[in-house]
Design an enzyme around this catalytic site. Structure first.
Site, PDB file in Angstrom:
ATOM      1  N   GLU A  94     -19.323  -5.634  15.453  1.00 50.93           N
ATOM      2  CA  GLU A  94     -18.653  -4.436  15.964  1.00 50.93           C
ATOM      3  C   GLU A  94     -17.272  -4.248  15.339  1.00 50.93           C
ATOM      4  O   GLU A  94     -16.604  -5.221  15.006  1.00 50.93           O
ATOM      5  CB  GLU A  94     -18.401  -4.569  17.472  1.00 50.93           C
ATOM      6  CG  GLU A  94     -19.609  -4.602  18.338  1.00 50.93           C
ATOM      7  CD  GLU A  94     -19.223  -4.795  19.797  1.00 50.93           C
ATOM      8  OE1 GLU A  94     -20.108  -4.689  20.632  1.00 50.93           O
ATOM      9  OE2 GLU A  94     -18.042  -5.055  20.095  1.00 50.93           O
ATOM     10  N   CYS A 107      -9.733  -2.145  14.932  1.00 49.71           N
ATOM     11  CA  CYS A 107      -9.882  -3.495  15.451  1.00 49.71           C
ATOM     12  C   CYS A 107     -11.145  -4.081  14.836  1.00 49.71           C
ATOM     13  O   CYS A 107     -12.232  -3.527  15.000  1.00 49.71           O
ATOM     14  CB  CYS A 107      -9.996  -3.461  16.976  1.00 49.71           C
ATOM     15  SG  CYS A 107     -10.205  -5.090  17.723  1.00 49.71           S
ATOM     16  N   CYS A 114     -18.954 -15.698  18.972  1.00 49.46           N
ATOM     17  CA  CYS A 114     -17.749 -16.517  19.157  1.00 49.46           C
ATOM     18  C   CYS A 114     -18.139 -17.765  19.942  1.00 49.46           C
ATOM     19  O   CYS A 114     -19.042 -17.719  20.777  1.00 49.46           O
ATOM     20  CB  CYS A 114     -16.688 -15.718  19.926  1.00 49.46           C
ATOM     21  SG  CYS A 114     -15.110 -16.586  20.118  1.00 49.46           S
ATOM     22  N   CYS A 118     -14.304 -17.818  26.349  1.00 44.68           N
ATOM     23  CA  CYS A 118     -13.405 -17.192  27.336  1.00 44.68           C
ATOM     24  C   CYS A 118     -14.227 -16.417  28.363  1.00 44.68           C
ATOM     25  O   CYS A 118     -15.108 -15.641  28.008  1.00 44.68           O
ATOM     26  CB  CYS A 118     -12.399 -16.273  26.648  1.00 44.68           C
ATOM     27  SG  CYS A 118     -11.321 -17.157  25.496  1.00 44.68           S
ATOM     28  N   CYS A 121     -14.638 -12.387  28.399  1.00 44.12           N
ATOM     29  CA  CYS A 121     -14.920 -11.731  27.118  1.00 44.12           C
ATOM     30  C   CYS A 121     -16.415 -11.724  26.836  1.00 44.12           C
ATOM     31  O   CYS A 121     -17.078 -12.764  26.907  1.00 44.12           O
ATOM     32  CB  CYS A 121     -14.180 -12.463  25.993  1.00 44.12           C
ATOM     33  SG  CYS A 121     -14.427 -11.717  24.377  1.00 44.12           S
ATOM     34  N   CYS A 335     -14.455  -5.893  23.490  1.00 48.63           N
ATOM     35  CA  CYS A 335     -15.057  -6.764  22.481  1.00 48.63           C
ATOM     36  C   CYS A 335     -16.435  -7.261  22.905  1.00 48.63           C
ATOM     37  O   CYS A 335     -16.588  -7.839  23.969  1.00 48.63           O
ATOM     38  CB  CYS A 335     -14.165  -7.977  22.245  1.00 48.63           C
ATOM     39  SG  CYS A 335     -12.550  -7.551  21.629  1.00 48.63           S
TER      40      CYS A 335
END
Length: 352
Positions: A94, A107, A114, A118, A121, A335
């Site tokens: 993205e 961005c 990832c 977290c 997220c 995100c």
């Protein structure tokens, strides 16, 4: 395709060396670099000031990585554009295009997925697939400029992925996007976000770049931070803030602290005071982010009253604070949200 080298990930010096190794004059590197990063051609045949023989040689040994635009969603609220691109290997990433009064900002993602974990997220829900190459990073900007017909003046490495976990590729990208023979963007117009990989923050500081470092802090004590961010089990807040001070000492660049406000977790006035006490001796700016609700998590966005009270308490302590303008909420602007929707459906995304 796999055995061909990714020419768009070569920086200028590497391209010069490659030309010499091929028995070509060094000035060919400048021509090729500008075709790739200024003209942004998609084939060697378009490099019309190169001989046919050289173009054929390049084609035999290299490939020009070009991201495939899979979809774009445009917000009816603020015109924010959320892009899905397909990278080599088939994964989806993205990028987000945002219009501000100070210019257009993009961005970009630095990884496919990832592994930081977290809790608030969406990027991390499916783990890490792979690091993005310098050309993958550049291409997000190039393709968005091509699609919108507008120049990007600010870049934020704050999409899916942890930039410091893809350190070498990110640093190489920073050199290339600011190269005079390429887009020639000012370092001061670039922000790199991190959840707090302390050794990498220090390594970046030693490079003395003029980019902005944005630290995802999100809590003012270690226990709360551990609840939100697994990385806090490895590096304490004190260690992270020491690294931030070091970054400022080496670069003179004010630190940005990102603070996602989660209702009932870290959004009280008392928490604001604790945060102020923590950062008041650091040259910094606090960016307050009302957390985007994620279906897979049970975190709730703070009410506006709580957000304003939090900001007010910071300002009473002479801490510069802003509330991030929410962009593209109607198009899964946060995100990883759109990418996850696509992955969850387990179906091919339509080609545009």
């Amino acid at each position: 395709m796999e055995d061909k080298k990714d020419i768009k990930s070569y920086n200028y010096i590497e391209l010069e060396q490659e030309m010499k190794a091929m028995g070509e004059k060094a000035f060919r590197a400048k021509q090729i670099y500008q075709w790739l990063h200024k003209e942004r051609v998609k084939s060697f045949d378009e490099m019309t000031n190169l001989s046919k023989a050289l173009r054929e040689k390049l084609s035999e040994n290299f490939m020009i990585n070009t991201l495939e635009q899979v979809d774009v969603l445009i917000s009816k609220i603020d015109g924010t554009r959320k892009y899905l691109f397909r990278i080599q290997g088939g994964s989806i990433i993205e990028s987000v295009f945002m219009k501000y009064h100070h210019g257009n900002s993009v961005c970009i993602s630095t990884q496919s997925g990832c592994r930081m974990g977290c809790k608030f997220c969406a990027s991390t829900l499916n783990g890490l697939e792979r690091n993005l190459t310098p050309s993958d990073l550049l291409e997000q900007i190039y393709r968005i400029e091509e699609d919108t017909g507008e120049k990007v003046s600010n870049i934020v490495l704050m999409g899916s992925g942890e930039p410091m976990d893809n350190f070498d590729n990110v640093v190489k990208f920073l050199g290339m996007i600011t190269d005079e023979y390429g887009k020639n963007l000012s370092q001061r117009n670039i922000t790199v976000s991190t959840c707090g990989l302390v050794p990498k923050i220090r390594e970046l500081a030693d490079m003395k770049l003029q980019i902005t470092l944005a630290l995802s802090l999100h809590a003012s004590d270690d226990e709360t931070r551990k609840e939100l961010m697994p990385i806090a089990n490895k590096y304490t807040i004190d260690e992270v803030l020491d690294a931030c001070r070091y970054y400022f000492d080496q670069t003179g660049r004010r630190i940005t602290f990102e603070y996602s406000l989660v209702a009932g977790v870290n959004d009280t006035v008392e928490e604001a005071q604790k945060l102020a006490n923590l950062v008041k001796r650091i040259n910094c700016h606090v960016n307050l982010i009302p957390v985007n609700p994620i279906k897979e998590r049970d975190f709730v966005q703070s009410e506006n009253k709580a957000v304003q009270a939090f900001k007010s308490r910071l300002e009473k302590n002479k801490i510069n604070a802003t509330i991030r303008r929410e962009m593209g909420r109607d198009i899964n602007g946060a995100c990883g949200q759109l990418r996850n929707e696509v992955m969850k459906k387990g179906e091919e995304v339509r080609n545009v």
